[in-house]
Write a protein that holds these residues in place. Structure first.
Motif, PDB file in Angstrom:
ATOM      1  N   TYR A 511       0.850  -1.194   0.000  1.00  0.00           N
ATOM      2  CA  TYR A 511       0.000   0.000   0.000  1.00  0.00           C
ATOM      3  C   TYR A 511       0.880   1.237   0.000  1.00  0.00           C
ATOM      4  CZ  TYR A 511      -3.488   3.409   1.592  1.00  0.00           C
ATOM      5  OH  TYR A 511      -4.309   4.507   1.705  1.00  0.00           O
ATOM      6  N   ARG A 512       0.915   1.946  -1.135  1.00  0.00           N
ATOM      7  CA  ARG A 512       1.745   3.146  -1.272  1.00  0.00           C
ATOM      8  C   ARG A 512       0.948   4.234  -1.984  1.00  0.00           C
ATOM      9  NH1 ARG A 512       7.394   2.375  -1.525  1.00  0.00           N
ATOM     10  NH2 ARG A 512       8.007   0.836   0.018  1.00  0.00           N
ATOM     11  N   GLY A 513       0.974   5.435  -1.438  1.00  0.00           N
ATOM     12  CA  GLY A 513       0.370   6.571  -2.126  1.00  0.00           C
ATOM     13  C   GLY A 513      -1.082   6.346  -2.480  1.00  0.00           C
ATOM     14  N   GLN A 514      -1.866   5.749  -1.553  1.00  0.00           N
ATOM     15  CA  GLN A 514      -3.300   5.511  -1.708  1.00  0.00           C
ATOM     16  C   GLN A 514      -3.625   4.410  -2.715  1.00  0.00           C
ATOM     17  OE1 GLN A 514      -5.025   9.256  -2.847  1.00  0.00           O
ATOM     18  NE2 GLN A 514      -4.504  10.260  -0.939  1.00  0.00           N
ATOM     19  N   ARG A 515      -2.608   3.687  -3.220  1.00  0.00           N
ATOM     20  CA  ARG A 515      -2.849   2.673  -4.240  1.00  0.00           C
ATOM     21  C   ARG A 515      -2.302   1.320  -3.813  1.00  0.00           C
ATOM     22  NH1 ARG A 515      -4.531   4.653  -9.105  1.00  0.00           N
ATOM     23  NH2 ARG A 515      -4.340   6.898  -9.399  1.00  0.00           N
ATOM     24  N   CYS A 516      -2.842   0.287  -4.453  1.00  0.00           N
ATOM     25  CA  CYS A 516      -2.322  -1.061  -4.270  1.00  0.00           C
ATOM     26  C   CYS A 516      -1.301  -1.338  -5.362  1.00  0.00           C
ATOM     27  CB  CYS A 516      -3.454  -2.086  -4.350  1.00  0.00           C
ATOM     28  SG  CYS A 516      -2.877  -3.795  -4.307  1.00  0.00           S
ATOM     29  N   TRP A 517      -0.096  -1.766  -4.946  1.00  0.00           N
ATOM     30  CA  TRP A 517       0.973  -2.011  -5.914  1.00  0.00           C
ATOM     31  C   TRP A 517       1.366  -3.502  -5.965  1.00  0.00           C
ATOM     32  CZ3 TRP A 517       2.480   1.779  -9.141  1.00  0.00           C
ATOM     33  CH2 TRP A 517       2.132   3.076  -8.805  1.00  0.00           C
ATOM     34  N   ASN A 518       0.485  -4.370  -5.517  1.00  0.00           N
ATOM     35  CA  ASN A 518       0.733  -5.812  -5.550  1.00  0.00           C
ATOM     36  C   ASN A 518       0.155  -6.373  -6.850  1.00  0.00           C
ATOM     37  OD1 ASN A 518       1.030  -8.533  -5.173  1.00  0.00           O
ATOM     38  ND2 ASN A 518       0.217  -8.541  -3.073  1.00  0.00           N
ATOM     39  N   GLN A 519       1.026  -6.812  -7.755  1.00  0.00           N
ATOM     40  CA  GLN A 519       0.562  -7.297  -9.044  1.00  0.00           C
ATOM     41  C   GLN A 519      -0.301  -8.547  -8.920  1.00  0.00           C
ATOM     42  OE1 GLN A 519       3.331  -7.384 -12.278  1.00  0.00           O
ATOM     43  NE2 GLN A 519       4.697  -5.901 -11.325  1.00  0.00           N
ATOM     44  N   ALA A 520      -0.234  -9.251  -7.796  1.00  0.00           N
ATOM     45  CA  ALA A 520      -1.062 -10.437  -7.606  1.00  0.00           C
ATOM     46  C   ALA A 520      -2.459 -10.099  -7.094  1.00  0.00           C
ATOM     47  CB  ALA A 520      -0.377 -11.397  -6.626  1.00  0.00           C
ATOM     48  N   SER A 521      -2.684  -8.820  -6.792  1.00  0.00           N
ATOM     49  CA  SER A 521      -3.963  -8.409  -6.217  1.00  0.00           C
ATOM     50  C   SER A 521      -4.950  -7.984  -7.306  1.00  0.00           C
ATOM     51  CB  SER A 521      -3.748  -7.253  -5.236  1.00  0.00           C
ATOM     52  OG  SER A 521      -4.989  -6.690  -4.846  1.00  0.00           O
ATOM     53  N   PRO A 522      -6.232  -8.281  -7.135  1.00  0.00           N
ATOM     54  CA  PRO A 522      -7.242  -7.773  -8.078  1.00  0.00           C
ATOM     55  C   PRO A 522      -7.392  -6.263  -8.006  1.00  0.00           C
ATOM     56  CG  PRO A 522      -8.297  -8.858  -6.210  1.00  0.00           C
ATOM     57  CD  PRO A 522      -6.826  -9.146  -6.096  1.00  0.00           C
ATOM     58  N   LEU A 523      -6.852  -5.642  -6.956  1.00  0.00           N
ATOM     59  CA  LEU A 523      -6.911  -4.186  -6.805  1.00  0.00           C
ATOM     60  C   LEU A 523      -5.670  -3.498  -7.338  1.00  0.00           C
ATOM     61  CD1 LEU A 523      -8.327  -4.034  -3.157  1.00  0.00           C
ATOM     62  CD2 LEU A 523      -9.608  -3.828  -5.302  1.00  0.00           C
ATOM     63  N   PHE A 524      -4.780  -4.231  -7.971  1.00  0.00           N
ATOM     64  CA  PHE A 524      -3.508  -3.674  -8.427  1.00  0.00           C
ATOM     65  C   PHE A 524      -3.727  -2.436  -9.297  1.00  0.00           C
ATOM     66  CE2 PHE A 524      -0.370  -3.427 -11.885  1.00  0.00           C
ATOM     67  CZ  PHE A 524       0.751  -3.141 -11.134  1.00  0.00           C
ATOM     68  N   GLY A 525      -3.032  -1.335  -8.925  1.00  0.00           N
ATOM     69  CA  GLY A 525      -3.100  -0.112  -9.701  1.00  0.00           C
ATOM     70  C   GLY A 525      -4.245   0.796  -9.331  1.00  0.00           C
ATOM     71  N   PHE A 526      -5.195   0.318  -8.518  1.00  0.00           N
ATOM     72  CA  PHE A 526      -6.365   1.121  -8.176  1.00  0.00           C
ATOM     73  C   PHE A 526      -6.167   1.837  -6.844  1.00  0.00           C
ATOM     74  CE2 PHE A 526      -8.191  -2.032 -11.054  1.00  0.00           C
ATOM     75  CZ  PHE A 526      -8.937  -1.224 -11.894  1.00  0.00           C
ATOM     76  N   LYS A 527      -6.902   2.939  -6.668  1.00  0.00           N
ATOM     77  CA  LYS A 527      -6.920   3.610  -5.381  1.00  0.00           C
ATOM     78  C   LYS A 527      -7.763   2.776  -4.413  1.00  0.00           C
ATOM     79  CE  LYS A 527      -6.434   8.271  -7.175  1.00  0.00           C
ATOM     80  NZ  LYS A 527      -7.040   9.604  -7.294  1.00  0.00           N
ATOM     81  N   VAL A 528      -7.253   2.595  -3.209  1.00  0.00           N
ATOM     82  CA  VAL A 528      -7.947   1.781  -2.218  1.00  0.00           C
ATOM     83  C   VAL A 528      -7.961   2.512  -0.893  1.00  0.00           C
ATOM     84  CG1 VAL A 528      -7.381  -0.412  -3.333  1.00  0.00           C
ATOM     85  CG2 VAL A 528      -5.812   0.543  -1.647  1.00  0.00           C
ATOM     86  N   THR A 529      -8.945   2.213  -0.067  1.00  0.00           N
ATOM     87  CA  THR A 529      -9.008   2.799   1.271  1.00  0.00           C
ATOM     88  C   THR A 529      -8.148   1.981   2.223  1.00  0.00           C
ATOM     89  OG1 THR A 529     -10.963   1.484   1.777  1.00  0.00           O
ATOM     90  CG2 THR A 529     -11.325   3.690   0.890  1.00  0.00           C
ATOM     91  N   PRO A 530      -7.586   2.628   3.239  1.00  0.00           N
ATOM     92  CA  PRO A 530      -6.697   1.901   4.165  1.00  0.00           C
ATOM     93  C   PRO A 530      -7.387   0.735   4.872  1.00  0.00           C
ATOM     94  CG  PRO A 530      -6.443   4.271   4.433  1.00  0.00           C
ATOM     95  CD  PRO A 530      -7.637   4.069   3.543  1.00  0.00           C
ATOM     96  N   ASP A 531      -8.729   0.817   5.056  1.00  0.00           N
ATOM     97  CA  ASP A 531      -9.411  -0.270   5.760  1.00  0.00           C
ATOM     98  C   ASP A 531      -9.908  -1.349   4.811  1.00  0.00           C
ATOM     99  OD1 ASP A 531     -11.276   1.309   4.536  1.00  0.00           O
ATOM    100  OD2 ASP A 531     -12.585   1.519   6.282  1.00  0.00           O
ATOM    101  N   GLY A 532      -9.500  -1.294   3.525  1.00  0.00           N
ATOM    102  CA  GLY A 532      -9.872  -2.342   2.584  1.00  0.00           C
ATOM    103  C   GLY A 532      -9.071  -3.616   2.813  1.00  0.00           C
ATOM    104  N   TYR A 533      -9.438  -4.660   2.067  1.00  0.00           N
ATOM    105  CA  TYR A 533      -8.760  -5.945   2.247  1.00  0.00           C
ATOM    106  C   TYR A 533      -8.849  -6.745   0.956  1.00  0.00           C
ATOM    107  CZ  TYR A 533      -7.780 -10.713   3.768  1.00  0.00           C
ATOM    108  OH  TYR A 533      -7.253 -11.964   3.873  1.00  0.00           O
ATOM    109  N   CYS A 534      -7.804  -7.560   0.670  1.00  0.00           N
ATOM    110  CA  CYS A 534      -7.853  -8.511  -0.435  1.00  0.00           C
ATOM    111  C   CYS A 534      -7.133  -9.789  -0.004  1.00  0.00           C
ATOM    112  CB  CYS A 534      -7.243  -7.916  -1.707  1.00  0.00           C
ATOM    113  SG  CYS A 534      -5.443  -7.890  -1.714  1.00  0.00           S
ATOM    114  N   PRO A 535      -7.349 -10.916  -0.701  1.00  0.00           N
ATOM    115  CA  PRO A 535      -6.801 -12.216  -0.245  1.00  0.00           C
ATOM    116  C   PRO A 535      -5.284 -12.295  -0.241  1.00  0.00           C
ATOM    117  CG  PRO A 535      -8.592 -12.524  -1.814  1.00  0.00           C
ATOM    118  CD  PRO A 535      -8.266 -11.075  -1.831  1.00  0.00           C
TER     119      PRO A 535
END
Length: 556
Positions: A511-535
């Motif tokens: 989690y950097r700069g309000q975004r998810c930077w994990n290429q294995a995540s379905p949220l990769f590249g998107f803005k996410v809230t700090p209280d969000g979650y992914c597998p």
């Protein structure tokens, strides 16, 4: 006695070109025309030249690109600019260097020069770009019977910036206070918007780049080749996030040529920059990290470098760079307030590469408060707003604090503006009304505001309604509504501290700069809230640098 013909007024990319009539003289202010045929069409036996002289405020293309064609069509027409501007102008015409521009004559700072009988011009530093000038024109009619007639004055700001930036000091407002020109021609690039301080914008951009590189992304910055490009390079070379970092900064095309020209004007740059240049090269330094190098697709070092930063002309095709080197890229496009922007984030496929496209903003012009500050310090009779989107200029012209004190004009291209000089505030010219009437009702404990459909046709509505959420606050007896953007919404949600040990985005390594930077995540590249979650959540070390990084990013 005073009037202005607006060939172009800087709406969209049309450039700026204004012909001011002062008594018998015609002064052309800037020549940002791509096609000078409108000026050629004005030629007749009485006026064999389109103007008596030309004054250029600075070297950006939207103010100067028509100069070469103008000189070739009318070689006897005198053209003037500041000394630094004459050195920067050749960047507008590939293949032309300073030695081929003897027709553009240099003027000194803050020294009135009489060009024609009774007509003088004086240049003041305007900020925005090295060599950028604000111009004070004064015409003194010949004496007649009785007392001498009063002089007439026009002050043209060009593009101006009150704040200091890294490579140029701001406009010296204290030296202009109480000038009281008859006419002020002022840019309104940012309308009534209020922006963060320049240093805050720089830190935010540096953090976005730092976060991307830390996760293996290369960064492509597209930028105008003169001014902002060199500011970005100085930011990247001196910011604490990058100083001493083993990183290559590659500079391509016209941006590299602009850097070469800057090396010739170091004595005219601020003292801090001159001191920097005494200890290490301003540009083209492969010894001190981060290294700054000329881009070449054939360079084996470029092909092997990953991640890295590339800075290129904003008109360049970014696929040229993103198909080489690192598999993952963050592309940052310059934001132009008031005009449509590319989507803030999108996925594009380039030979299987992952590509993120966003916008960035580093203020180069004064915002609404800076514009009104300049106006109130100068105290003109007439104000002509140019250089900005029509809606932003209309916002300025609708400010009560200006409408009650000055004659306001927002001309379109190809129009004349008459500028009668007297002591009476005449009826203001009609400006598109930007106020709307609606209805207010209360229902089941909720207050409902209904506004007319016309409101949604304004080009700014899309940004206002981006998230469908608004903030309301009282301002005296008035209630002010403001739309919440995605970035601000996520920033606000980050204010609530995420408890340590909770499996959520705020405690994730990626989690950097309000975004998810994990290429294995379905949220990769998107803005996410700090209280969000992914597998694929992966916890950070609570005493590592990532936690501090996230907190610093959101700190005001």
């Amino acid at each position: 006695m005073l009037e202005c013909l607006c060939y172009r007024v800087g709406h969209a990319d049309e450039g700026v070109c204004l012909l001011v009539q002062m008594g018998p003289y015609r002064i052309l202010l800037d020549c940002g025309l791509e096609d000078i045929s409108p000026m050629q069409a004005s030629i007749n036996k009485k006026n064999p030249l389109p103007a008596d002289l030309v004054l250029i405020c600075h070297a950006h293309a939207d103010h100067a690109r028509g100069l070469l064609a103008l000189h070739r069509a009318f070689p006897q027409l005198p053209i003037y600019a500041s000394e630094v501007t004459t050195q920067l102008l050749p960047l507008n015409w590939p293949g032309i260097d300073r030695d081929q521009l003897p027709w553009c004559q240099a003027l000194p700072w803050q020294k009135p020069i009489e060009f024609l009988d009774g007509l003088t011009a004086e240049l003041f530093p305007a900020g925005h770009l090295p060599g950028a000038a604000a111009v004070l024109l004064t015409y003194r009619p010949p004496p007649s019977s009785g007392k001498p007639p009063r002089p007439y004055t026009v002050f043209y700001t060009g593009d101006f910036f009150l704040s200091n930036s890294r490579l140029v000091d701001g406009l010296p407002l204290e030296e202009l206070r109480g000038l009281q020109p008859d006419v002020l021609i002022v840019e309104g690039s940012y309308g009534t918007s209020r922006l963060q301080r320049r240093r805050s914008l720089e830190n935010e951009l540096a953090e976005r780049i730092h976060g991307a590189i830390g996760l293996g992304y290369s960064v492509l910055l597209l930028t105008p080749p003169l001014g902002l490009a060199q500011e970005l390079l100085m930011l990247l070379r001196s910011h604490h996030q990058f100083t001493g970092r083993d990183l290559d900064i590659w500079v391509d095309g016209s941006v590299a040529r602009g850097c070469d020209i800057y090396l010739n004007i170091i004595p005219q740059l601020p003292n801090s920059v001159q001191n920097f240049a005494k200890h290490q090269p301003l540009f083209w330094d492969e010894r001190v990290r981060p290294r700054m190098r000329r881009f070449s697709s054939e360079n084996p070092d470029w092909k092997a470098a990953a991640p890295s930063i590339v800075i290129a002309d904003e008109t360049a095709d970014f696929n040229t760079y993103c198909q080489t080197g690192s598999d993952s890229w963050l592309v940052l496009l310059p934001e132009k307030p008031g005009f449509p922007q590319p989507g803030e984030s999108s996925d594009r496929s380039t030979k299987g590469d992952r590509l993120l496209v966003e916008t960035y903003l580093l203020a180069e012009h004064s915002d609404g408060s800076g514009t009104t500050q300049l106006v109130h310090n100068l105290r003109p009779q007439h104000i002509i707003f140019v250089h900005g989107s029509p809606t932003y200029l209309a916002d300025l012209a609708n400010l009560e604090e200006l409408r009650n004190r000055y004659h306001l004009h927002t001309p379109k291209a190809g129009t004349h503006v008459d500028l009668p000089v007297d002591d009476t505030l005449l009826m203001q010219p009609s400006v598109r009304d930007t106020s709307y009437q609606g209805e207010l009702t209360e229902d089941s404990g909720n207050a409902i505001v209904v506004l007319p459909e016309d409101l949604s046709r304004d080009p700014r509505w899309q940004n206002f309604a981006d998230t469908g959420l608004v903030v309301a606050r009282w301002q005296g007896k008035e209630l002010v509504l403001r739309g919440l953007s995605q970035r601000e919404l996520l920033g606000r949600s980050s204010d609530a501290k995420v408890p340590p040990g909770v499996d959520c985005c705020g405690n994730c390594l990626y989690y950097r700069g309000q975004r998810c930077w994990n290429q294995a995540s379905p949220l990769f590249g998107f803005k996410v809230t700090p209280d969000g979650y992914c597998p694929v959540f992966e916890a950070i070390e609570r005493f590592g640098s990532t936690e501090n990084l996230n907190e610093d990013f959101f700190e005001e």
